[in-house]
Design a protein around this motif. Structure first.
Motif, PDB file in Angstrom:
ATOM      1  N   GLN A   1       0.852  -1.196   0.000  1.00  0.00           N
ATOM      2  CA  GLN A   1       0.000   0.000   0.000  1.00  0.00           C
ATOM      3  C   GLN A   1       0.880   1.234   0.000  1.00  0.00           C
ATOM      4  O   GLN A   1       1.793   1.359   0.809  1.00  0.00           O
ATOM      5  CB  GLN A   1      -0.918   0.006   1.226  1.00  0.00           C
ATOM      6  N   TYR A   2       0.587   2.152  -0.927  1.00  0.00           N
ATOM      7  CA  TYR A   2       1.358   3.392  -1.020  1.00  0.00           C
ATOM      8  C   TYR A   2       0.454   4.504  -1.521  1.00  0.00           C
ATOM      9  O   TYR A   2      -0.621   4.256  -2.069  1.00  0.00           O
ATOM     10  CB  TYR A   2       2.575   3.227  -1.939  1.00  0.00           C
TER      11      TYR A   2
ATOM     12  N   ASN B   1      -3.820  11.956  -4.798  1.00  0.00           N
ATOM     13  CA  ASN B   1      -3.868  11.944  -3.332  1.00  0.00           C
ATOM     14  C   ASN B   1      -4.689  10.770  -2.781  1.00  0.00           C
ATOM     15  O   ASN B   1      -5.393  10.909  -1.790  1.00  0.00           O
ATOM     16  CB  ASN B   1      -4.427  13.276  -2.814  1.00  0.00           C
ATOM     17  N   SER B   2      -4.596   9.618  -3.442  1.00  0.00           N
ATOM     18  CA  SER B   2      -5.311   8.432  -2.978  1.00  0.00           C
ATOM     19  C   SER B   2      -4.302   7.319  -2.680  1.00  0.00           C
ATOM     20  O   SER B   2      -3.134   7.416  -3.033  1.00  0.00           O
ATOM     21  CB  SER B   2      -6.301   7.960  -4.035  1.00  0.00           C
ATOM     22  N   TYR B   3      -4.783   6.274  -2.022  1.00  0.00           N
ATOM     23  CA  TYR B   3      -3.915   5.141  -1.712  1.00  0.00           C
ATOM     24  C   TYR B   3      -4.126   4.012  -2.711  1.00  0.00           C
ATOM     25  O   TYR B   3      -5.247   3.725  -3.115  1.00  0.00           O
ATOM     26  CB  TYR B   3      -4.174   4.640  -0.288  1.00  0.00           C
TER      27      TYR B   3
END
Length: 93
Positions: A54-55, A61-63
């Motif tokens: 996960q990054y 601006n989302s994961y």
């Protein structure tokens, strides 16, 4: 005389421990500089364990969460080690 010698030994032990902690801290900082962005997320479903990287996607601006397959097991290990070091580092500083 015996008490003074014991104190000197304790000071040497403390200095040795400080040196070891400084070395460990340098090792952690070096590792963290060269590890991929993001973190490891683990999910257990139907008696199976799934690993995800996960990054943050800076563009929107989302994961992002991508599956880590068996062929890329080393990435999961590196991210797990990163998570451990991030938690241990403040305890050493």
């Amino acid at each position: 005389c015996h008490g003074q010698r014991k104190q000197e030994e304790e000071v040497i032990d403390i200095e040795k421990r400080i040196s070891e902690l400084k070395y460990t801290l340098e090792k952690i900082e070096h590792y963290l500089e060269h590890v991929p962005e993001g973190s490891l997320k683990i999910q257990n479903r139907c008696k199976k364990t799934y690993y995800y990287h996960q990054y943050k996607n800076e563009e929107n601006n989302s994961y992002v969460k991508s599956y880590i397959g068996r062929k890329n097991e080393q990435l999961a290990r590196r991210l797990a080690q990163k998570g451990y070091y991030i938690k241990v580092k403040p305890l050493i500083e």
